[in-house]
Design a protein around this motif. Structure first.
Motif, PDB file in Angstrom:
ATOM      1  N   ILE A 162       3.578   6.743  29.381  1.00  0.00           N
ATOM      2  CA  ILE A 162       3.045   7.209  28.015  1.00  0.00           C
ATOM      3  C   ILE A 162       2.702   6.104  27.570  1.00  0.00           C
ATOM      4  N   GLN A 163       1.246   6.166  27.050  1.00  0.00           N
ATOM      5  CA  GLN A 163       0.638   5.063  25.886  1.00  0.00           C
ATOM      6  C   GLN A 163       0.294   5.439  24.543  1.00  0.00           C
ATOM      7  N   ILE A 164       0.834   4.558  23.681  1.00  0.00           N
ATOM      8  CA  ILE A 164       0.457   5.139  22.406  1.00  0.00           C
ATOM      9  C   ILE A 164      -0.923   4.564  22.052  1.00  0.00           C
ATOM     10  N   LEU A 165      -1.970   5.358  21.572  1.00  0.00           N
ATOM     11  CA  LEU A 165      -3.480   5.172  21.537  1.00  0.00           C
ATOM     12  C   LEU A 165      -3.461   4.579  19.827  1.00  0.00           C
ATOM     13  N   ASP A 166      -2.828   5.474  18.983  1.00  0.00           N
ATOM     14  CA  ASP A 166      -2.894   5.108  17.537  1.00  0.00           C
ATOM     15  C   ASP A 166      -1.897   5.324  16.790  1.00  0.00           C
TER      16      ASP A 166
ATOM     17  N   ASP B 283       4.252  10.083   9.245  1.00  0.00           N
ATOM     18  CA  ASP B 283       3.594   9.319  10.511  1.00  0.00           C
ATOM     19  C   ASP B 283       2.796  10.166  11.331  1.00  0.00           C
ATOM     20  N   ILE B 284       1.628   9.587  11.738  1.00  0.00           N
ATOM     21  CA  ILE B 284       0.903  10.289  12.836  1.00  0.00           C
ATOM     22  C   ILE B 284       0.631   9.567  13.963  1.00  0.00           C
ATOM     23  N   ALA B 285       0.880   9.909  15.162  1.00  0.00           N
ATOM     24  CA  ALA B 285       0.769   9.244  16.355  1.00  0.00           C
ATOM     25  C   ALA B 285      -0.075   9.948  17.412  1.00  0.00           C
ATOM     26  N   VAL B 286      -0.852   8.973  18.041  1.00  0.00           N
ATOM     27  CA  VAL B 286      -1.635   9.775  19.192  1.00  0.00           C
ATOM     28  C   VAL B 286      -1.367   9.026  20.523  1.00  0.00           C
ATOM     29  N   VAL B 287      -0.943   9.857  21.358  1.00  0.00           N
ATOM     30  CA  VAL B 287      -0.545   9.197  23.035  1.00  0.00           C
ATOM     31  C   VAL B 287      -1.364   9.912  23.731  1.00  0.00           C
ATOM     32  N   GLU B 288      -1.587   9.268  25.095  1.00  0.00           N
ATOM     33  CA  GLU B 288      -1.983   9.640  26.201  1.00  0.00           C
ATOM     34  C   GLU B 288      -1.052   9.448  27.373  1.00  0.00           C
ATOM     35  N   ILE B 289      -0.697  10.491  28.173  1.00  0.00           N
ATOM     36  CA  ILE B 289      -0.202  10.611  29.301  1.00  0.00           C
ATOM     37  C   ILE B 289      -0.700  10.698  30.420  1.00  0.00           C
ATOM     38  N   ASP B 290      -0.233  10.041  31.422  1.00  0.00           N
ATOM     39  CA  ASP B 290      -1.107   9.953  32.843  1.00  0.00           C
ATOM     40  C   ASP B 290      -0.401  11.066  33.615  1.00  0.00           C
TER      41      ASP B 290
END
Length: 780
Positions: A640-644, A627-634
């Protein structure tokens, strides 16, 4: 006609979508009474006195049972014994309770409303005993004992090892360490537990019919027979539609026994449906483990040694032995070559709900350990996280691969087949990994904190001991498949029909699959461990082949045509040389029954176009995944938001790619809940703090991202169709890949994330403690 490997919609869906499902709560058996349970508010206490009389006097109450009745009961059987385990199993209506929510009394009434009112009239005097709930407390020498008759809270202490990890670690040029605190979760199926029991006293011996939301109807029958002292031949267990399970319904609970016992006492059908509060405080939990782990690698990133110390919370009892921590200990090496490995595991009793296998069953914890250690090593070496994984994956030409460890059944652990490098490469390509790495740098300049996580893992699927299938050709030409499986939404009705349809070369609509009923087939084990496709699918395949061979022999003798020139297609057997010379499957089924009583059976095969076959795999079929995940953190709220999200799996030969994709997507959704939101929390005295869905956070459709799913098919040599399991693999890498991505997003602040689930409040506290973050804040 090609059906195996074809993406087909599930046959069951139209019925369920239209609301025509038939669950335990929908069953309409005249005279059915309702059961309700009074549950302990204490984590550990002795019942000094209990007054049931006011409850018994309430209009509409049929019977009330308490600890005095429980004195005649045996404890539940100890399943999955282990030489290192000191087993304590639950006793129904015991006078000593060992966790909040344990049943102490049961009311049988005309309906649930009256039963609940009667519960409120029961007065109990408890003598509270010291309780222990937290792992770090329970392991202390002066901690209260979860069970007063034990010498300590250690349920089991065992080790797994290969090579000399301690010596190799000392010689490793690069060593990294990491701590892991993995939280406890609930299985949380949409349909909670439920049971309806009905006795028949009119025959020569009493007989019992049980409708249960269960994953293991044959196992339930066996346990009920032992506890009720009734022959298994006189018990029938039926699993109607089951609204999810995920491990929660594989366990036999005291409520299962008490409802059936009470139905016999009151001589009427009795139903119990668990409410959500009861589910949170009495249905099994899983995941909770603490780990202290180390990894030693060469300067080129090759693994030299892995060492791990594990504490696993077992809760108050052992309903399924210590399978979960055993699985974790054996699978920490995962898809990687680990020449030297040592794991020291302690399993601890606490005054909390028992822990037992939940979707993934110890494997998500295992996947977390080494993947995160590889992240630390890659950072220390200045190496890309993908590259360090690639250098350590077991190669395709190294299968079957012996890990040197023992599997959960005590036999040598051998991976049957795989191509982990290809799975990783596919994930990197599909995810756009290189592009995301480039974007990450650009986003940082814009003040956006993007992290990319990678995790490779395995699942050992298709465990034994066995399952069976009966395949029968009806005189109508239709084909009936009876299996020992029980479905909770996996799509068995479709996939097993596909297997039979391909063997007989008939439309899949001509196949009827029935399951979840002990009257259909004599023996069975249960639906768990990603095993139904592999084991039942193989049993269906074998039985179908045998029936086909019988049909062809009967046709050969009936038509006087050599066997080698006969073909079966579209419900007929015909001569390849003279297609007009044919006979239908229905007519063959009629022939196989014999002409009429008193005549000699004319064929050289056994009568009947019906065969039962069992399949017992010699070992587990091992899946692989990346698995490969891309997240963004404010950085302000730490949200935490999962972008991809990308997931590539090797589940062997896919019976139905559409169903497998759905299983993977559902597993990932489940894993995201475990990784970011879900956590069962007890206070130090064993009081449950997350008893409702207001407190226990579950991801909705808004939090679950779109997913890119890929497949690599590496057939297993352990079964004729090359199948591997798919039910749990989606869940396994998710906590590792999410934690990896979160830590990557916060890399410039040198933050190490240790907890699962990863929560914004925890990240905010870590940021406050970070010297790098403090420096940035001071400059601002």
């Amino acid at each position: 006609m090609k059906y195996i490997g074809k993406a087909m919609k599930r046959k069951i869906d139209p019925r369920l979508i239209k609301g025509d499902g038939r669950y335990i709560a929908d069953l309409n058996i005249p005279g059915t009474l309702s059961a309700a349970f009074l549950r302990s508010p204490h984590a550990h206490a002795r019942i000094q006195d209990i007054d049931l009389e006011q409850a018994r006097k309430l209009s509409g109450v049929i019977a009330v049972f308490g600890p005095d009745d429980g004195q005649e009961f045996d404890s539940l059987p100890a399943l999955f014994p282990h030489p290192k385990l000191v087993p304590v199993t639950q006793r129904p209506l015991d006078s000593v309770v060992h966790h909040v929510g344990e049943p102490v009394a049961m009311v049988i009434a005309l309906n649930r409303y009256i039963a609940e009112d009667a519960i409120d009239l029961i007065n109990v005097v408890y003598d509270p005993l010291p309780a222990v709930a937290h792992l770090d407390h329970a392991i202390q020498s002066d901690a209260p004992l979860a069970h007063q008759h034990l010498e300590s809270n250690v349920a089991a202490h065992f080790q797994q090892s290969v090579g000399d990890a301690q010596a190799a670690m000392k010689e490793a040029p690069v060593v990294v360490h990491h701590r892991f605190k993995i939280g406890r979760v609930s299985c949380l199926p949409i349909e909670t537990r439920g049971l309806l029991a009905k006795w028949d006293f009119n025959g020569p011996e009493p007989s019992l019919e049980v409708y249960a939301a269960t994953q293991s109807q044959h196992e339930m029958r066996s346990i009920l027979a032992k506890l009720l002292k009734v022959s298994e031949n006189n018990i029938r267990v039926i699993a109607p539609d089951v609204g999810g399970a995920f491990g929660a319904k594989a366990i036999f609970y005291v409520e299962d026994f008490l409802v059936t016992w009470a139905a016999r006492k009151v001589n009427a059908p009795v139903r119990w449906i668990e409410d959500r509060l009861e589910h949170m405080m009495s249905c099994i939990h899983e995941r909770e483990q603490y780990h202290e782990a180390s990894l030693g690698v060469t300067n080129e990133g090759k693994i030299l040694a892995v060492m791990d110390t594990m504490l696993a919370n077992n809760g108050a009892y052992v309903p399924w032995g210590i399978i979960v921590p055993i699985m974790t200990s054996t699978l920490i090496p995962g898809p990687y070559k680990v020449p030297n490995y040592f794991c020291d595991a302690k399993v601890i009793y606490t005054n909390t709900v028992p822990l037992a296998p939940f979707r993934g069953a110890g494997r998500p914890q295992a996947a977390l350990i080494l993947n995160r250690l590889l992240d630390q090593a890659a950072e220390k070496l200045g190496m890309d996280p993908v590259e360090i994984r690639r250098r350590n994956l077991i190669r395709e030409d190294e299968f079957p691969y012996r890990t040197g460890l023992l599997s959960r059944d005590g036999k040598p652990q051998i991976y049957d087949s795989g191509n982990y490098g290809k799975v990783l490469s596919e994930a990197v390509e599909i995810s756009g990994y290189s592009e995301w790495r480039q974007c990450q740098q650009e986003y940082r300049k814009q003040g956006r904190y993007i992290g990319i996580g990678v995790a490779s893992a395995i699942e050992n699927t298709g465990f034994g001991s066995f399952e069976g299938a009966t395949v029968r050709v009806e005189t109508t030409g239709e084909i009936t498949v009876l299996t020992s499986a029980a479905t909770q939404g996996q799509g068995h009705e479709t996939t097993f029909a596909q297997v039979a349809a391909e063997v007989f070369d008939v439309p899949v609509e001509n196949i009827t699959v029935r399951e979840g009923d002990t009257s259909l087939i004599t023996y069975g084990t249960g639906t768990f461990a990603s095993r139904m496709g592999v084991i039942v699918g193989t049993a269906v395949y074998k039985a179908s082949q045998t029936v086909k061979d019988k049909a062809l022999k009967i046709a050969s003798e009936k038509l006087n045509i050599p066997l080698e020139v006969l073909e079966m297609k579209d419900g007929c057997v015909f001569s390849v040389e003279q297609p007009s010379r044919r006979i239908s499957l229905g007519d063959l089924a009629h022939e196989a029954k014999g002409l009429f009583p008193g005549t000699t059976f004319p064929y050289s095969v056994e009568p009947g176009l019906e065969v039962t076959e069992y399949f017992a795999p010699e070992a587990a079929s091992v899946t692989g995944m990346t698995d490969i995940a891309v997240v963004e953190i404010d950085p302000k709220s730490c949200a935490i938001q999962i972008l991809d999200y990308t997931s590539v799996h090797d589940n062997g030969k896919l019976l139905n790619p559409l169903i497998v994709k759905g299983q993977v997507q559902g597993g990932i959704s489940n894993g995201i809940g475990n990784a970011l939101y879900e956590e069962i929390v007890y206070d130090r005295q064993g009081q449950l703090l997350t008893s409702t869905l207001m407190d226990y956070l579950v991801p909705s459709a808004c939090e679950v991202p779109e997913m890119k799913i890929g497949h690599v098919e590496t057939p297993s040599p352990l079964n004729p169709l090359g199948m591997k399991g798919a039910g749990e693999s989606g869940t396994i890498p998710v906590p590792a890949v999410i934690q990896s991505a979160v830590e990557d997003a916060l890399r410039e602040w040198n933050i190490k994330v240790e907890n699962i689930p990863v929560k914004p409040a925890q990240l905010r506290e870590l940021m406050r403690q970070s010297k790098e973050f403090q420096l940035v804040e001071a400059i601002k």
